[in-house]
Design an enzyme around this catalytic site. Structure first.
Site, mmCIF file in Angstrom:
data_model
loop_
_atom_site.group_PDB
_atom_site.id
_atom_site.type_symbol
_atom_site.label_atom_id
_atom_site.label_comp_id
_atom_site.label_asym_id
_atom_site.label_seq_id
_atom_site.Cartn_x
_atom_site.Cartn_y
_atom_site.Cartn_z
ATOM 1 N N ASP A 10 0.856 -1.197 0.000
ATOM 2 C CA ASP A 10 0.000 0.000 0.000
ATOM 3 C C ASP A 10 0.889 1.242 0.000
ATOM 4 O O ASP A 10 0.715 2.143 0.827
ATOM 5 C CB ASP A 10 -0.943 -0.007 1.208
ATOM 6 C CG ASP A 10 -1.878 1.213 1.200
ATOM 7 O OD1 ASP A 10 -2.025 1.846 0.134
ATOM 8 O OD2 ASP A 10 -2.450 1.530 2.265
ATOM 9 N N ASN A 45 -3.619 4.035 12.450
ATOM 10 C CA ASN A 45 -4.787 3.167 12.470
ATOM 11 C C ASN A 45 -4.468 1.691 12.293
ATOM 12 O O ASN A 45 -5.158 0.832 12.826
ATOM 13 C CB ASN A 45 -5.749 3.601 11.353
ATOM 14 C CG ASN A 45 -7.003 2.771 11.311
ATOM 15 O OD1 ASN A 45 -7.806 2.820 12.239
ATOM 16 N ND2 ASN A 45 -7.169 1.968 10.271
ATOM 17 N N ASP A 55 -2.560 9.778 9.343
ATOM 18 C CA ASP A 55 -3.226 8.998 8.309
ATOM 19 C C ASP A 55 -4.500 8.352 8.850
ATOM 20 O O ASP A 55 -4.522 7.838 9.973
ATOM 21 C CB ASP A 55 -2.259 7.902 7.829
ATOM 22 C CG ASP A 55 -2.854 7.066 6.717
ATOM 23 O OD1 ASP A 55 -3.087 7.613 5.636
ATOM 24 O OD2 ASP A 55 -3.107 5.862 6.958
ATOM 25 N N GLU A 72 -5.808 13.694 8.351
ATOM 26 C CA GLU A 72 -6.405 13.216 7.105
ATOM 27 C C GLU A 72 -7.750 12.600 7.463
ATOM 28 O O GLU A 72 -7.843 11.450 7.873
ATOM 29 C CB GLU A 72 -5.530 12.155 6.436
ATOM 30 C CG GLU A 72 -6.037 11.803 5.044
ATOM 31 C CD GLU A 72 -6.120 10.315 4.715
ATOM 32 O OE1 GLU A 72 -6.418 9.978 3.569
ATOM 33 O OE2 GLU A 72 -5.907 9.475 5.620
HETATM 34 C C1 NOJ Z 1 -4.625 7.106 3.351
HETATM 35 C C2 NOJ Z 1 -3.444 7.160 2.444
HETATM 36 O O1 NOJ Z 1 -3.389 8.421 1.843
HETATM 37 C C3 NOJ Z 1 -3.595 6.055 1.425
HETATM 38 O O2 NOJ Z 1 -2.572 6.131 0.473
HETATM 39 C C4 NOJ Z 1 -3.604 4.738 2.130
HETATM 40 O O3 NOJ Z 1 -3.848 3.707 1.193
HETATM 41 C C5 NOJ Z 1 -4.669 4.700 3.215
HETATM 42 N N1 NOJ Z 1 -4.633 5.863 4.054
HETATM 43 C C6 NOJ Z 1 -4.479 3.510 4.098
HETATM 44 O O4 NOJ Z 1 -3.337 3.703 4.867
#
Ligand code: NOJ
Length: 756
Positions: free
Chosen positions: A95, A137, A235, A277
């Site tokens: 990710d 998270n 995040d 975010e």
């Molecule tokens: C938000 C991040 O900007 C994104 O790139 C990511 O896949 C998700 N959070 C999960 O961590």
């Protein structure tokens, strides 16, 4: 959470949970390049840079810390104030690094902790701050905490994650990654229980009910603060806690924990900022600021305003932007919104209505490969059909709407994307520095790059690169650098009130930004044909009006408190309304702190200037190869040199100076007066109308509006513009409403200002 039988025997633990290594405190007070303003983030321009994508110092095919250090001169030259580094920690990279397997280390492919410390020092020495991602998270399923938790439920990490014997709990929590996941629960064959995850099924959510998890995350915060980071982008912050009968977002316990994190940084590492975010509606996001007395975050991204900028451009009406700002509550003193046009994710359409989403898919994602989850995985320039006028208009909005803007690496040169790459890699390709091998990003065999450089017909790196744009005074890069400079001279864009202004044309967006020093009227024509509008400024009757870019005088506001302006296709003005209101100022309407820093002793951004604050270089030369430390420099590339041809004109300066002398609104050391005096020359170079670059305006950019041909017309300042005739584009290829995400429109679309 419940713990079940282990079932299968424990899998071997490859590494024990990482103890937080003692790292020497880098004295926070010893940062010679930085200003002392504790509210620096309110006037800052942020720049998101993917370490992997920026500069490869070792020929490994992957960008790294030394590669970024080598490029700091560029970022200083460009004029950004703070870098945002997404995760660079050890990770299986399933990710983009948000699947973290060790929170307190640097992934070896990027370098070492010492390299990171050097990055911090070198950035600070150039007056640039650095914030990093804090992924609170979840972790990767490869994190030792998870490996221990799945194999040893009764051990110290057994309760670090959210486990359940069945997959029925929390049914109201939506699935976020709808392209890949069908449930927020995944069965673990080792522990023989389900684990909870809001994102990928290889990213288990941490169990914040467990005090040990909360403590572990405090330690992660301390670790990076000791190294000297200036803040954290938090995040996925709405999802920390779960609760039966809720959608498991924005829960009170999540807020309580964030207040504890804030108290920790304020107590132990004062000055460290927290940027949330939270892809939510404004009334939910403002909760992440807390209150003045019990604060949470310093900043929150304003997600809903972003897609409305794109929507308004295609709808050619201002109402979507006006309405979302009207729906945005006030935020506490000292807080700030974060705005952006693009980032490393898909352009999320979660915060628009079903109808708006369908329209945007039709306008901006005609190929299904351009879509990802509830959004569009494209970069700024291709989204806007490489239209220079639209890219400029979008930047002008970004830089003048309330909030501190974040630029996404490469968008300053109009970099393209690659929709044939999987997932969001489409917008994460290597930075394009030169027309040479691997776009000057790396000396590796091209096949070894972490992702290929963009070689599309329109956005090929041979045409779109930093070197070429530095050599071309009318390039987008020079334009962006110039407008950042103008913004820097007007702290009002960061700390001023936002006051909507009435106009009589639905294509025109107009608002004022106001602080104790100045009022700037911002007017945008969202249509792709010329518009004339009468702007109502009842409290500024008789005030003079001056263009902040060139200093040209405009007709004064009439005695009736109106001024009529004519704007070309996708045109905009930032106009100094120089006589203060004679009837007292309007009250700020949305989301804006009233605090204004004192004018005295202020310098750049209205901040107190530390004696050793570095100057921005006037020129930047692209290294011919990104090897750490020893890059040979191309000797004779034309750098950026302000000239009267591309900068403020002398008459404009004279007008402006006279204006300020008459009105007494100058502050001497700040804003216009200070900047102009300080430059002592032609001033910052922004030619508002440099004409098109490279690919130029494209009829295709108007999403199928091409009923009319492309026609060259005289722009506002006499340069050619082009436009596509016809009406707003039809919603071609729109997704069915059935694909809608969670959000619905909350404002009345009929509330738009009627066309005159
Ligand atoms: C938000 C991040 O900007 C994104 O790139 C990511 O896949 C998700 N959070 C999960 O961590």
């Amino acid at each position: 959470m419940r713990k079940g039988d282990t079932g299968a025997g424990p899998s071997p633990l490859t590494a024990l949970p990482t103890p937080v290594a003692p790292v020497a405190d880098l004295a926070r007070e010893h940062r010679p390049g930085l200003t002392d303003d504790p509210e620096w983030y309110r006037t800052a321009v942020f720049y998101e840079v993917l370490l992997r994508a920026f500069g490869d110092s070792r020929g490994s095919g992957t960008g790294d810390l030394r590669g970024l250090i080598d490029r700091l001169d560029y970022l200083q030259w460009l004029g950004v104030d703070c870098l945002w580094l997404p995760p660079f920690f050890p990770s299986p990279l399933r990710d983009g690094g948000y699947d973290v397997s060790d929170f307190t280390a640097v992934a070896p492919e990027y370098g070492t902790l010492e390299d990171f410390e050097e990055l911090m020092q070198q950035a600070h020495a150039r007056g640039i701050r650095v914030i990093i991602d804090l992924v609170m998270n979840h972790t990767s399923d490869q994190h030792p905490w998870f490996q221990s938790s799945r194999s040893n439920p009764d051990g110290p990490y057994g309760d670090f994650y959210v486990w359940s014997d069945d997959n029925t709990r929390y049914p109201d929590a939506r699935v976020i990654f709808v392209d890949t996941e069908t449930s927020n629960w995944t069965f673990d064959p080792v522990r023989r229980q389900y684990f909870w995850h809001r994102f990928f099924s290889h990213q288990p959510d941490l169990n914040f009910e467990n005090p040990a998890v909360r403590e572990a995350m405090f330690d992660v915060v301390r670790f990076w603060c000791r190294i000297g980071v200036d803040g954290f982008r938090l995040d996925a912050v709405p999802y920390l806690f779960e609760e039966d009968g809720t959608n498991c977002e924005n829960l009170p316990r999540t807020h309580r924990y964030l207040r504890e994190v804030r108290a920790l940084v304020d107590r132990e590492f004062p000055g460290t900022i927290m940027l949330a975010e939270a892809n939510q509606w404004p009334e939910d996001v403002v909760e992440y600021y807390g209150t003045e007395s019990v604060p949470e975050c310093h900043m929150c991204f304003h997600f809903p305003v972003m897609p409305r900028i794109y929507y308004a451009l295609r709808e050619q009406r201002a109402s979507a932007i006006k309405e979302i700002l009207a729906d945005t509550p006030d935020i506490p003193v000292g807080a700030q919104w974060g705005t952006f046009l693009r980032n490393h994710d898909e352009l999320t359409l979660e915060m628009v209505s079903t109808e708006e989403r369908a329209a945007m898919y039709g306008w901006y994602a005609e190929d299904p490969r351009m879509r990802a989850n509830v959004g569009i995985r494209r970069r700024l320039a291709p989204l806007l059909g490489n239209s220079r006028a639209e890219i400029e208009l979008a930047h002008a909005l970004l830089l003048s709407l309330p909030g501190s803007p974040t630029l996404y690496y490469g968008d300053e040169i109009g970099m393209g994307d690659n929709i044939w790459l999987p997932d969001r890699d489409a917008v994460r390709t290597p930075m394009q520095w030169t027309p040479d091998r691997n776009a000057g990003f790396s000396t590796a065999d091209p096949g070894k790059l972490y992702l290929p450089v963009v070689q599309s017909l329109v956005n090929h790196y041979a045409a779109i690169n930093v070197e070429a744009q530095i050599a071309q005074p009318t390039s987008l890069l020079h334009w962006v650098r110039g407008i950042l400079e103008v913004r820097r001279q007007h702290p009002v864009f960061g700390n001023g009130s936002y006051i909507p202004v009435q106009v009589d044309n639905e294509a025109i967006l107009a608002f004022k930004r106001t602080n104790a020093q100045e009022t700037i009227l911002c007017v945008f024509n969202l249509a792709n044909t010329a518009r004339s509008t009468t702007v109502e400024l009842p409290r500024h009757a008789g005030a003079s009006v001056t263009d902040v870019f060139g200093g040209a005088r405009f007709p004064a506001v009439g005695a009736d408190g109106t001024v009529t302006l004519t704007l070309g296709s996708r045109d905009f003005f930032w106009l100094l309304v120089s006589r203060p209101s004679i009837h007292g100022d309007e009250a700020p309407m949305t989301g804006l702190p009233a605090h204004v820093p004192p004018a005295e002793d202020a310098g750049r951004d209205g901040e107190a200037v530390s004696p050793s604050q570095p100057q921005r270089p006037e020129t930047y030369v692209v290294p011919s190869a990104p090897h750490a430390g020893s890059a040979p420099r191309v000797p004779e590339l034309p750098g950026f040199e302000p000239t009267t041809a591309h900068g403020f004109t002398q008459p404009g300066q004279a007008d402006r100076a006279a204006d300020r002398a008459v009105t007494g609104s100058g502050s001497g050391a700040t804003g216009y007066g200070g900047a102009a005096a300080g430059q002592g020359g032609p001033g910052p170079a922004v030619d508002r109308d440099m004409g098109d670059h490279g690919t130029g305006d494209s009829g295709a950019g108007d999403g199928g509006a091409g009923a009319g041909g492309t026609v060259a017309v005289a722009g506002t300042l006499g340069q050619p513009r082009s436009f596509t005739g016809g009406q707003p584009a039809p919603v071609a290829g729109a997704l069915s409403p059935g694909s809608a995400g969670p959000a619905q429109r909350r404002t009345d679309p009929s509330a738009a200002t009627p066309e005159s």
